[in-house]
Write a protein that holds these residues in place. Structure first.
Motif, PDB file in Angstrom:
ATOM      1  N   SER A  25       7.422  -3.273   5.668  1.00  0.00           N
ATOM      2  CA  SER A  25       8.042  -1.955   5.795  1.00  0.00           C
ATOM      3  C   SER A  25       9.333  -2.033   6.585  1.00  0.00           C
ATOM      4  O   SER A  25      10.296  -1.322   6.300  1.00  0.00           O
ATOM      5  N   SER A  26       9.394  -2.939   7.587  1.00  0.00           N
ATOM      6  CA  SER A  26      10.622  -3.029   8.373  1.00  0.00           C
ATOM      7  C   SER A  26      11.748  -3.646   7.559  1.00  0.00           C
ATOM      8  O   SER A  26      12.915  -3.448   7.867  1.00  0.00           O
ATOM      9  N   ARG A  27      11.404  -4.398   6.501  1.00  0.00           N
ATOM     10  CA  ARG A  27      12.445  -5.022   5.688  1.00  0.00           C
ATOM     11  C   ARG A  27      13.200  -4.034   4.843  1.00  0.00           C
ATOM     12  O   ARG A  27      14.258  -4.354   4.309  1.00  0.00           O
ATOM     13  N   ILE A  28      12.636  -2.859   4.643  1.00  0.00           N
ATOM     14  CA  ILE A  28      13.295  -1.907   3.754  1.00  0.00           C
ATOM     15  C   ILE A  28      13.868  -0.723   4.505  1.00  0.00           C
ATOM     16  O   ILE A  28      14.201   0.288   3.929  1.00  0.00           O
ATOM     17  N   ARG A  29      14.018  -0.839   5.816  1.00  0.00           N
ATOM     18  CA  ARG A  29      14.572   0.269   6.578  1.00  0.00           C
ATOM     19  C   ARG A  29      16.028   0.534   6.239  1.00  0.00           C
ATOM     20  O   ARG A  29      16.530   1.630   6.446  1.00  0.00           O
ATOM     21  N   TRP A  76      -2.072  19.523  -2.314  1.00  0.00           N
ATOM     22  CA  TRP A  76      -1.871  18.557  -1.232  1.00  0.00           C
ATOM     23  C   TRP A  76      -2.151  17.138  -1.726  1.00  0.00           C
ATOM     24  O   TRP A  76      -2.789  16.350  -1.034  1.00  0.00           O
ATOM     25  N   ARG A  77      -1.656  16.786  -2.889  1.00  0.00           N
ATOM     26  CA  ARG A  77      -1.949  15.456  -3.433  1.00  0.00           C
ATOM     27  C   ARG A  77      -1.092  14.359  -2.797  1.00  0.00           C
ATOM     28  O   ARG A  77      -1.600  13.323  -2.411  1.00  0.00           O
ATOM     29  N   GLY A  78       0.215  14.571  -2.734  1.00  0.00           N
ATOM     30  CA  GLY A  78       1.090  13.534  -2.188  1.00  0.00           C
ATOM     31  C   GLY A  78       1.419  13.805  -0.739  1.00  0.00           C
ATOM     32  O   GLY A  78       2.494  14.336  -0.427  1.00  0.00           O
ATOM     33  N   CYS A  79       0.518  13.460   0.155  1.00  0.00           N
ATOM     34  CA  CYS A  79       0.746  13.775   1.568  1.00  0.00           C
ATOM     35  C   CYS A  79       0.345  12.605   2.459  1.00  0.00           C
ATOM     36  O   CYS A  79      -0.263  11.640   2.013  1.00  0.00           O
ATOM     37  N   ARG A  87       1.091  10.286  16.771  1.00  0.00           N
ATOM     38  CA  ARG A  87       0.212  10.233  15.608  1.00  0.00           C
ATOM     39  C   ARG A  87       0.914  10.596  14.297  1.00  0.00           C
ATOM     40  O   ARG A  87       0.658   9.972  13.272  1.00  0.00           O
ATOM     41  N   ILE A  88       1.775  11.615  14.342  1.00  0.00           N
ATOM     42  CA  ILE A  88       2.373  12.083  13.098  1.00  0.00           C
ATOM     43  C   ILE A  88       3.625  11.296  12.726  1.00  0.00           C
ATOM     44  O   ILE A  88       3.782  10.849  11.587  1.00  0.00           O
ATOM     45  N   LEU A  89       4.543  11.125  13.687  1.00  0.00           N
ATOM     46  CA  LEU A  89       5.825  10.484  13.377  1.00  0.00           C
ATOM     47  C   LEU A  89       5.673   9.079  12.804  1.00  0.00           C
ATOM     48  O   LEU A  89       6.342   8.749  11.816  1.00  0.00           O
ATOM     49  N   PRO A  90       4.811   8.194  13.356  1.00  0.00           N
ATOM     50  CA  PRO A  90       4.682   6.863  12.747  1.00  0.00           C
ATOM     51  C   PRO A  90       4.213   6.917  11.296  1.00  0.00           C
ATOM     52  O   PRO A  90       4.717   6.174  10.441  1.00  0.00           O
ATOM     53  N   ALA A  91       3.256   7.802  10.996  1.00  0.00           N
ATOM     54  CA  ALA A  91       2.750   7.904   9.631  1.00  0.00           C
ATOM     55  C   ALA A  91       3.812   8.454   8.683  1.00  0.00           C
ATOM     56  O   ALA A  91       3.973   7.974   7.553  1.00  0.00           O
ATOM     57  N   VAL A  92       4.554   9.465   9.123  1.00  0.00           N
ATOM     58  CA  VAL A  92       5.606  10.038   8.288  1.00  0.00           C
ATOM     59  C   VAL A  92       6.738   9.030   8.085  1.00  0.00           C
ATOM     60  O   VAL A  92       7.311   8.944   6.987  1.00  0.00           O
ATOM     61  N   PRO A 133       0.821  -1.221   0.000  1.00  0.00           N
ATOM     62  CA  PRO A 133       0.000   0.000   0.000  1.00  0.00           C
ATOM     63  C   PRO A 133       0.850   1.264   0.000  1.00  0.00           C
ATOM     64  O   PRO A 133       1.861   1.358   0.695  1.00  0.00           O
ATOM     65  N   ASN A 134       0.439   2.222  -0.808  1.00  0.00           N
ATOM     66  CA  ASN A 134       1.096   3.526  -0.837  1.00  0.00           C
ATOM     67  C   ASN A 134       0.567   4.352   0.332  1.00  0.00           C
ATOM     68  O   ASN A 134      -0.641   4.597   0.416  1.00  0.00           O
ATOM     69  N   PRO A 135       1.430   4.782   1.257  1.00  0.00           N
ATOM     70  CA  PRO A 135       0.946   5.542   2.417  1.00  0.00           C
ATOM     71  C   PRO A 135       0.572   6.983   2.095  1.00  0.00           C
ATOM     72  O   PRO A 135       0.031   7.684   2.941  1.00  0.00           O
ATOM     73  N   LEU A 136       0.866   7.435   0.868  1.00  0.00           N
ATOM     74  CA  LEU A 136       0.538   8.806   0.486  1.00  0.00           C
ATOM     75  C   LEU A 136      -0.869   8.874  -0.110  1.00  0.00           C
ATOM     76  O   LEU A 136      -1.350   7.909  -0.697  1.00  0.00           O
TER      77      LEU A 136
END
Length: 231
Positions: free
Chosen positions: A218-222, A104-107, A182-187, A46-49
């Motif tokens: 997601s953790s595999r690509i850190r 604000w498309r890619g956010c 709330r913000i840091l995990p999503a970013v 999934p794209n998070p943006l």
């Protein structure tokens, strides 16, 4: 920037292959990626943006306008805003509150209202407009300050105003706590996805060792940020 779809393929060589399109051969072992050689069907990451103008009643985070590439790279300065029920994004700048209908498309979005909160949804636009007209956000009375009176201050103060208006017993949240929880995990998710896409645009594939099932993709690509610095 709108990213293409990312696919994850799990091959019998115990590698996870991330790519934009399914290759004929496994880039790790060279075997054909036929159905019988796949441990499971390819899955879409999934794209998070999102398009903030199609994501109502959310706190939105986007790279600031002065970031030339408008990308989430983990170091770029970020800007925040609040969307109304029609997708207009209210955000505080040096010119005061701006009501953006585009840009604000890619956010990253942080939902603020449950879909079944009908009373709050009905009042949301009124709350947001009244709050935005307050003297705190009028440059005649208060100046924008990067560290203490900025776009995030506007968002968190609005959230606290809504909490107070909706009833007692719901204490205010701090900028630091809201950003951390709330913000840091999503970013962070957005930064990892952006790093993966940058890698795929340069090298076509990203190959990772298989991890235990509880470890997320997601953790595999850190490690991608480290690879970007080394390349």
């Amino acid at each position: 920037m709108e990213e293409p779809g990312v696919i994850r393929v799990r091959h019998d060589c115990l590698k996870d292959v991330f790519c934009f399109s399914l290759p004929q051969l496994c880039p790790a072992c060279g075997e054909r990626l036929a159905g019988r050689r796949l441990r499971e069907p390819p899955v879409s990451i999934p794209n998070p943006l999102c398009d903030g103008h199609k994501t109502p009643c959310c706190l939105l985070v986007a790279p600031a306008d002065r970031n030339a590439d408008r990308d989430f790279d983990g170091t770029s300065e970020l800007h925040t805003g609040i969307s109304n029920t029609s997708g207009v994004v209210y955000n505080y700048t040096e010119r005061g509150v701006v009501r953006d209908q585009s840009g604000w498309r890619g956010c990253v979005s942080v939902p603020l209202v449950r879909p079944d909160s009908f009373h709050l949804l009905a009042q949301w636009d009124r709350y947001l407009e009244q709050f935005s007209r307050g003297p705190l956000w009028d440059p005649t009375w208060h100046s924008f300050a990067e560290d203490s009176h900025n776009c995030l201050t506007f968002c968190v103060e609005f959230i606290n105003g809504v909490l107070a208006a909706e009833g007692p017993g719901r204490g205010p949240v701090s900028r630091e706590a809201f950003a951390r929880t709330r913000i840091l995990p999503a970013v962070s998710r957005a930064c990892r996805f952006a790093a993966l896409c940058r890698h795929l645009r340069r090298r076509q594939f990203y190959v990772a060792d298989r991890r235990p099932a509880r470890t997320t993709s997601s953790s595999r690509i850190r490690t991608l940020r480290d690879e970007e610095r080394d390349s």
